[in-house]
Design a protein around this motif. Structure first.
Motif, PDB file in Angstrom:
ATOM      1  N   MET A 296       0.827  -1.199   0.000  1.00  0.00           N
ATOM      2  CA  MET A 296       0.000   0.000   0.000  1.00  0.00           C
ATOM      3  C   MET A 296       0.868   1.259   0.000  1.00  0.00           C
ATOM      4  O   MET A 296       0.598   2.219  -0.726  1.00  0.00           O
ATOM      5  CB  MET A 296      -0.910  -0.019   1.236  1.00  0.00           C
ATOM      6  N   ALA A 297       1.932   1.238   0.828  1.00  0.00           N
ATOM      7  CA  ALA A 297       2.832   2.390   0.874  1.00  0.00           C
ATOM      8  C   ALA A 297       3.519   2.598  -0.464  1.00  0.00           C
ATOM      9  O   ALA A 297       3.715   3.750  -0.907  1.00  0.00           O
ATOM     10  CB  ALA A 297       3.862   2.187   1.986  1.00  0.00           C
ATOM     11  N   GLN A 298       3.866   1.470  -1.123  1.00  0.00           N
ATOM     12  CA  GLN A 298       4.503   1.599  -2.435  1.00  0.00           C
ATOM     13  C   GLN A 298       3.539   2.222  -3.445  1.00  0.00           C
ATOM     14  O   GLN A 298       3.936   3.063  -4.265  1.00  0.00           O
ATOM     15  CB  GLN A 298       4.970   0.231  -2.909  1.00  0.00           C
ATOM     16  N   LEU A 299       2.254   1.810  -3.392  1.00  0.00           N
ATOM     17  CA  LEU A 299       1.267   2.360  -4.321  1.00  0.00           C
ATOM     18  C   LEU A 299       1.082   3.854  -4.089  1.00  0.00           C
ATOM     19  O   LEU A 299       1.003   4.644  -5.042  1.00  0.00           O
ATOM     20  CB  LEU A 299      -0.060   1.615  -4.143  1.00  0.00           C
ATOM     21  N   VAL A 300       1.024   4.262  -2.811  1.00  0.00           N
ATOM     22  CA  VAL A 300       0.875   5.691  -2.503  1.00  0.00           C
ATOM     23  C   VAL A 300       2.095   6.463  -2.985  1.00  0.00           C
ATOM     24  O   VAL A 300       1.973   7.553  -3.576  1.00  0.00           O
ATOM     25  CB  VAL A 300       0.656   5.874  -0.992  1.00  0.00           C
ATOM     26  N   GLY A 301       3.283   5.908  -2.764  1.00  0.00           N
ATOM     27  CA  GLY A 301       4.509   6.578  -3.211  1.00  0.00           C
ATOM     28  C   GLY A 301       4.562   6.744  -4.723  1.00  0.00           C
ATOM     29  O   GLY A 301       4.938   7.811  -5.235  1.00  0.00           O
ATOM     30  N   LEU A 302       4.175   5.684  -5.457  1.00  0.00           N
ATOM     31  CA  LEU A 302       4.164   5.781  -6.915  1.00  0.00           C
ATOM     32  C   LEU A 302       3.133   6.793  -7.397  1.00  0.00           C
ATOM     33  O   LEU A 302       3.373   7.519  -8.371  1.00  0.00           O
ATOM     34  CB  LEU A 302       3.877   4.400  -7.510  1.00  0.00           C
ATOM     35  N   SER A 303       1.993   6.859  -6.708  1.00  0.00           N
ATOM     36  CA  SER A 303       0.962   7.837  -7.099  1.00  0.00           C
ATOM     37  C   SER A 303       1.465   9.260  -6.885  1.00  0.00           C
ATOM     38  O   SER A 303       1.276  10.145  -7.737  1.00  0.00           O
ATOM     39  CB  SER A 303      -0.313   7.590  -6.283  1.00  0.00           C
ATOM     40  N   LEU A 304       2.118   9.499  -5.746  1.00  0.00           N
ATOM     41  CA  LEU A 304       2.650  10.840  -5.489  1.00  0.00           C
ATOM     42  C   LEU A 304       3.742  11.214  -6.478  1.00  0.00           C
ATOM     43  O   LEU A 304       3.892  12.394  -6.843  1.00  0.00           O
ATOM     44  CB  LEU A 304       3.194  10.904  -4.051  1.00  0.00           C
ATOM     45  N   ALA A 305       4.500  10.204  -6.932  1.00  0.00           N
ATOM     46  CA  ALA A 305       5.594  10.490  -7.865  1.00  0.00           C
ATOM     47  C   ALA A 305       5.103  10.933  -9.235  1.00  0.00           C
ATOM     48  O   ALA A 305       5.881  11.469 -10.038  1.00  0.00           O
ATOM     49  CB  ALA A 305       6.481   9.252  -8.002  1.00  0.00           C
ATOM     50  N   THR A 306       3.822  10.707  -9.536  1.00  0.00           N
ATOM     51  CA  THR A 306       3.286  11.144 -10.843  1.00  0.00           C
ATOM     52  C   THR A 306       2.899  12.622 -10.851  1.00  0.00           C
ATOM     53  O   THR A 306       2.656  13.180 -11.921  1.00  0.00           O
ATOM     54  CB  THR A 306       2.054  10.302 -11.224  1.00  0.00           C
ATOM     55  N   PHE A 307       2.803  13.257  -9.683  1.00  0.00           N
ATOM     56  CA  PHE A 307       2.329  14.641  -9.619  1.00  0.00           C
ATOM     57  C   PHE A 307       3.178  15.606 -10.459  1.00  0.00           C
ATOM     58  O   PHE A 307       2.627  16.444 -11.193  1.00  0.00           O
ATOM     59  CB  PHE A 307       2.266  15.110  -8.166  1.00  0.00           C
ATOM     60  N   PRO A 308       4.529  15.570 -10.379  1.00  0.00           N
ATOM     61  CA  PRO A 308       5.304  16.507 -11.215  1.00  0.00           C
ATOM     62  C   PRO A 308       4.992  16.376 -12.701  1.00  0.00           C
ATOM     63  O   PRO A 308       4.951  17.371 -13.426  1.00  0.00           O
ATOM     64  CB  PRO A 308       6.752  16.129 -10.892  1.00  0.00           C
TER      65      PRO A 308
END
Length: 480
Positions: free
Chosen positions: A1-13
């Protein structure tokens, strides 16, 4: 779950760059996101690269703070209470209490309270004839006995884990040597004396095994039952002893154990001391023998001296006093494992080496097991429906997985327990031996048993305790 959240946040830029129509920047940020995706998803040595970075950062922080190094109170001259437990790492929160007197000799069995993990435990030493000379029918009976043991533990909904530990240590033959010293006759025939001495010499080439079973009960489950068993503390001790009695009858019955001895506090302290320092066995055995004739001899190990005087956790091994230990974990194969495969792992490669194997059976509560089985069945049915609509052929693995789910659901409906066992294996050698080489030999022995090991890098201190010290410490406790 933490990995999924991290990958989602990494798409913001990337999205921000697209919204501002900065196409070159968006392509650059997309390339960065692909790199983060690869580091997160692709495993390196069993862990994602991000997991390695997080573990390395945590390990370095703990090393700089001095949390990886332990020095006992005895080594600092600060011991005030010999009965107080003084041990490193995951054992720091352990307290040993005396249970209610039982039996004709009024033995007070040791109850292990772990305040850090909020669990209680009780440990027994088992003597068993083994399966080396057993027939297939006998092995099948032992297997059914193990299943009955887990089901009985699950039915009570109190026992959370069962630990089965085997320690294979080079045989010092101290008992036989003491017997010879006491019984050898100067007038005996020279040939007879020489034969006895030759037997002693050859016996020292063998190994001796110590087998322990530990029952772990969470405080959350025990507190409710204790109210009906005599109050707060006494109720907990009475409840744990009643569970031990129930499990002991199964061990001596279907599982074929010849004796089951629930350890008292001095016996448990000695087992813990020999876990940290296997070379101390001959002196402890000699002291116990001398204490039978000389009451001034102290053969007991106080809890303040049961742990190591100095211990430190390296990246790939654990150093405790004059010994080094490497520990690997093993996920049992899907097709199952026979009892005989552990012979490869328990056989030492050198006369001074000790091997340990601990199999942990975490037991799911019946309601949780039913919910997990229903979720797995739903996911399998949904996937099968999609494959049928798309015309995708159902592979052999999917058919096998469906069959296993149906079988597990049927067994749960008949009252069986759900468990996901794992094993932890360790090798202990003197500090003067090349520990990296013995770690490689342990991994090779595990692979000869058709299993895949994983060295527990940067977790060797906790892994050592789980594999070698029979106090109910688990690798899975923090993730459940």
């Amino acid at each position: 779950m933490a990995q999924l959240v991290g990958l989602s946040l990494a798409t913001f830029p990337t999205w921000i760059a697209i919204s501002q129509q900065r196409w070159a920047a968006s392509l650059g940020w997309a390339a960065v996101w692909l790199l983060v995706l690869a580091l997160t998803v692709v495993p390196l040595g069993g862990r994602p690269a991000v997991g390695w970075l997080a573990a390395a950062a945590a390990f370095a922080t703990a090393g700089l703070a001095g949390w990886l190094t332990f020095r006992s109170k005895a080594s600092r001259g600060a011991v005030r209470d010999l009965d107080a437990v003084d041990m490193p790492g995951a054992l720091a929160g352990v307290e040993v209490l005396d249970g209610p007197p039982t039996g004709w000799d009024q033995r007070r069995v040791a109850i292990i309270k772990n305040s850090a993990a909020r669990t209680w435990a009780i440990t027994a030493r088992i003597h068993h004839d083994g399966v080396a000379m057993a027939t297939d029918q006998t092995c099948n009976r032992y297997t059914a006995g193990l299943t009955e043991l887990i089901n009985a533990a699950a039915r009570g909904e109190l026992i959370d884990e069962i630990h089965l530990m085997v320690r294979a240590t080079p045989d010092d033959c101290t008992e036989r040597e003491l017997w010879l010293r006491a019984n050898i006759d100067p007038d005996a025939p020279v040939t007879s004396v020489a034969t006895q001495l030759e037997h002693l010499r050859w016996s020292q080439a063998g190994i001796r095994t110590d087998t322990f079973i530990t029952l772990v009960i969470p405080e959350a489950r025990l507190a409710r039952e204790a109210r009906h068993m005599g109050g707060s503390r006494q109720g907990r001790l009475n409840t744990i002893w009643s569970l031990a009695t129930e499990i002991g009858s199964i061990l001596t019955g279907p599982m074929g154990a010849t004796t089951v001895t629930w350890l008292t506090s001095p016996e448990l302290a000695e087992a813990v001391r020999l876990g940290f320092a296997p070379g101390d066995r001959d002196t402890l055995t000699g002291a116990a023998h001398e204490a039978t004739t000389n009451p001034d001899v102290n053969a007991h190990v106080p809890w303040a001296h049961a742990g190591p005087s100095y211990a430190t956790a390296a990246v790939r091994h654990y150093a405790h006093d004059a010994w080094h230990t490497v520990t690997s974990t093993v996920k049992l194969p899907e097709r199952g494992a026979t009892m005989g495969i552990w012979g490869h792992v328990l056989a030492p490669s050198e006369p001074f080496e000790r091997r340990c194997v601990t199999v942990v059976f975490p037991i799911e509560k019946q309601t949780v097991a039913d919910r997990k089985a229903a979720q797995a069945e739903f996911g399998q049915s949904l996937g099968q429906g999609l494959r049928d609509r798309l015309g995708v052929r159902t592979g052999a693995k999917d058919v096998h997985r469906k069959h296993k789910l149906d079988q597990a659901e049927a067994q749960l409906a008949m009252g069986a327990a759900m468990t996901h066992p794992y094993a932890v294996c360790s090798t202990t050698v003197p500090a003067t031996a090349p520990i990296a080489e013995f770690g490689r030999r342990l991994d090779a022995a595990i692979r000869r048993g058709s299993m895949a090991p994983q060295r527990l890098d940067m977790s060797q201190d906790l892994a050592f305790v789980t594999a070698t010290i029979p106090l109910g410490i688990s690798l899975a406790r923090t993730t459940r």
